[in-house]
Design a protein around this motif. Structure first.
Motif, PDB file in Angstrom:
ATOM      1  N   TYR A  86      19.994   2.465 -33.036  1.00 27.40           N
ATOM      2  CA  TYR A  86      20.283   3.901 -32.880  1.00 27.40           C
ATOM      3  C   TYR A  86      21.272   4.176 -31.753  1.00 27.40           C
ATOM      4  N   MET A 141      23.563   9.683 -36.527  1.00 27.48           N
ATOM      5  CA  MET A 141      22.733   8.763 -35.740  1.00 27.48           C
ATOM      6  C   MET A 141      21.567   9.501 -35.085  1.00 27.48           C
ATOM      7  N   LEU A 142      21.846  10.693 -34.570  1.00 30.56           N
ATOM      8  CA  LEU A 142      20.758  11.484 -33.963  1.00 30.56           C
ATOM      9  C   LEU A 142      19.698  11.815 -35.004  1.00 30.56           C
ATOM     10  N   ALA A 157      29.468  10.713 -37.228  1.00 30.78           N
ATOM     11  CA  ALA A 157      28.681   9.497 -36.977  1.00 30.78           C
ATOM     12  C   ALA A 157      27.612   9.766 -35.915  1.00 30.78           C
ATOM     13  N   GLU A 158      27.975  10.541 -34.898  1.00 34.73           N
ATOM     14  CA  GLU A 158      27.010  10.861 -33.835  1.00 34.73           C
ATOM     15  C   GLU A 158      25.861  11.716 -34.378  1.00 34.73           C
ATOM     16  N   SER A 217      13.284   8.206 -37.375  1.00 31.12           N
ATOM     17  CA  SER A 217      12.918   6.779 -37.323  1.00 31.12           C
ATOM     18  C   SER A 217      13.305   6.054 -38.605  1.00 31.12           C
ATOM     19  N   LEU A 218      14.439   6.420 -39.138  1.00 29.30           N
ATOM     20  CA  LEU A 218      14.953   5.793 -40.361  1.00 29.30           C
ATOM     21  C   LEU A 218      15.983   4.748 -39.972  1.00 29.30           C
ATOM     22  N   SER A 219      15.806   3.545 -40.439  1.00 29.12           N
ATOM     23  CA  SER A 219      16.803   2.516 -40.163  1.00 29.12           C
ATOM     24  C   SER A 219      17.283   1.969 -41.487  1.00 29.12           C
ATOM     25  N   ASP A 240      32.276  12.573 -34.580  1.00 31.84           N
ATOM     26  CA  ASP A 240      31.203  13.574 -34.448  1.00 31.84           C
ATOM     27  C   ASP A 240      30.173  13.390 -35.567  1.00 31.84           C
ATOM     28  N   LEU A 247      19.011  10.150 -37.860  1.00 35.86           N
ATOM     29  CA  LEU A 247      18.295   8.925 -38.249  1.00 35.86           C
ATOM     30  C   LEU A 247      17.287   8.519 -37.177  1.00 35.86           C
ATOM     31  N   GLU A 248      17.704   8.654 -35.910  1.00 38.50           N
ATOM     32  CA  GLU A 248      16.809   8.275 -34.812  1.00 38.50           C
ATOM     33  C   GLU A 248      15.587   9.193 -34.797  1.00 38.50           C
ATOM     34  N   PRO A 282      27.110   6.198 -31.592  1.00 36.65           N
ATOM     35  CA  PRO A 282      28.375   5.607 -32.068  1.00 36.65           C
ATOM     36  C   PRO A 282      29.520   5.728 -31.068  1.00 36.65           C
TER      37      PRO A 282
END
Lengths: 82, 408
Positions: free
Chosen positions: B129, A47-48, A43-44, A54-56, A41, A50-51, B132
């Motif tokens: 992106y 990721m949301l 990690a999810e 727009s950070l990579s 959870d 960061l997306e 995961p």
């Protein structure tokens, strides 16, 4: 993006992954783990976030924060250094 | 050949999810009414420059999914498997047995293709992106993981593939696990193969999927064994079957549906989608011989009958060669659509429910059978007490499977 906006974003993404927190009032010293987010959870959620920003950045650079407030600080720093 | 020391295996619970009915009572009612569930498919990821026909499920019952609490981002195939398993679990009263003695075999591979296509559409240009949980959901074994978590299963669990015969192959593997003594109860699931528009386009262009002929009349498109058939029509489905040794069956409130008295899986040595008369005949004869049943004593055949132009004809020739023209025959896929990996399990469930109810369901759209010499259940159901039935399942890649079921 300022820190308040990043905090709101973390809250929104947390609620998307953990719908049971829809009405929960998040505080900066909350730990996602203690709110019921397991490692997948978290990690999810990350990721949301960061997306949306727009950070990579390498995931290893995001290790360390123990609560949402610390995560927001770290994301803010990465965003403004990027 | 039958191993005389092999214990009898009984079916003691079933679960079923199909567009024609969710749950065994609604499913049987849908079959007996030959309900129409076909239309242009609407589920996201099913169409792209296309109007593919199919039978799609209505929204899943939230109550049935309470077992999924705490399991997030489960694929559609996994949700349907859990929902279907839930019914079979209660039917066989598995709550009362040791979870370490329960096993699970999920039939089907590449179950989550629509998820894959949607993931590519969402993140193909920004793969960094990617969500995961895709690391979990892209594997079919995620369906095993989710089901074993949801139900606390602690015996062996795995997936097995056999194209459109996967449901049968799962039953065969479950029987083996029981005979080996690995577990005392084994649930075989024919998993929902969640196809995307990519699979539909390819199934169409390889000549397997209909329907050009009935593009404007979805209710008429799925017509196994009819002269006007032009290929299979897809149907979302899942079937779950609880199997156990006859020696251990006998829990309060559990009445076995049938005994699996014979089974056979044989290959054609042919990678292609085309059927094999020889392979089908061998599968039927071997299963009958293992069950020690003369073809003359089979009262009902639940065929593969997908609506394939060549396949249906080949199957009838194989049945005729094996002396089975006298038996009642219908086509479950005419009502459910072709569930691909789910079909074998779904049709075993359809067979045992009809055996218990003493009635055989009609065959939709069977207006002109390609061979009128068979004992067709066509427009109306037929009341008949079936004691011995034969169910067939065939898959691309030369897979032929036959299972004999006997009432108790």
């Amino acid at each position: 993006m300022n820190k308040e906006q990043i905090f709101s974003l973390v809250v929104r993404c947390s609620r998307e992954i953990l719908p049971q927190l829809e009405t929960y009032e998040f505080r900066p010293n909350d730990s996602l783990q203690r709110l019921g987010a397991n490692s997948v959870d978290r990690a999810e959620i990350l990721m949301l976030v960061l997306e949306s920003m727009s950070l990579s950045i390498p995931r290893v650079e995001l290790f360390g924060p123990t609560n949402i407030g610390e995560l927001v600080e770290l994301l803010y720093e990465k965003l403004h250094r990027a | 050949m039958k191993n005389s020391t092999a214990p009898d295996i009984l079916i003691t619970g079933v679960g079923v999810t199909s567009a024609c009915g969710v749950g065994k009572d609604a499913f049987l009612a849908g079959l007996l009414a030959a309900k129409n569930s076909y239309g242009v498919m609407q589920r996201p990821g099913r169409q792209r420059g296309s109007q593919f026909l199919g039978a799609e499920l209505a929204a899943l019952d939230a109550q049935g999914l309470t077992c999924m609490q705490g399991i997030r981002r489960a694929s559609f195939a996994a949700q349907v498997a859990a929902l279907t398993l839930h019914e079979a679990w209660r039917d066989a009263r598995l709550d009362s047995v040791d979870p370490a003695r329960i096993g699970l075999v999920i039939g089907g591979s590449n179950l989550q293709q629509r998820d894959l296509v949607q993931a590519v559409e969402a993140h193909g240009s920004r793969p960094q992106y990617m969500r995961p949980t895709y690391a979990l959901t892209f594997m079919d074994t995620d369906v095993c993981g989710i089901c074993t978590q949801a139900f606390g299963i602690r015996g062996a669990a795995s997936t097995v593939g056999g194209a459109s015969a996967s449901g049968h192959i799962a039953v065969v593997h479950a029987m083996q696990a029981l005979r080996d003594g690995q577990v005392d109860f084994c649930i075989a699931v024919g998993g929902l193969m969640d196809v995307s528009y990519l699979e539909c386009h390819a199934f169409r262009s390889i000549g397997a999927m209909g329907s050009d002929r009935y593009a404007d009349a979805p209710a008429l498109a799925c017509r196994p064994f009819d002269r006007q058939r032009d290929g299979f029509i897809y149907g979302e489905a899942c079937g779950a079957i609880v199997l156990e040794r006859a020696t251990s069956a006998g829990r309060d409130g559990v009445t076995p549906y049938a005994r699996v008295s014979g089974h056979s899986v044989v290959m054609d040595g042919n990678r292609n989608p085309d059927p094999s008369y020889d392979g089908e005949v061998r599968a039927i004869r071997t299963a009958l011989s293992q069950a020690r049943i003369d073809a003359a004593h089979i009262e009902y055949v639940n065929p593969h009958g997908s609506g394939s132009v060549v396949g249906d004809e080949t199957e009838l020739r194989a049945l005729a060669c094996c002396g089975l023209t006298h038996a009642w025959i219908n086509a479950t896929k005419s009502i459910t659509g072709h569930g691909l990996s789910a079909a074998g399990a779904l049709e075993i469930v359809a067979t045992v429910l009809q055996m218990r109810a003493g009635v055989l369901h009609p065959t939709r759209n069977l207006e002109e059978p390609i061979d009128p010499g068979f004992n067709w259940v066509s427009a109306q159901p037929v009341a008949v007490k079936v004691r011995r039935a034969l169910n067939l399942s065939f898959g691309f890649g030369g897979i032929n499977s036959a299972i004999c079921l006997e009432g108790l």
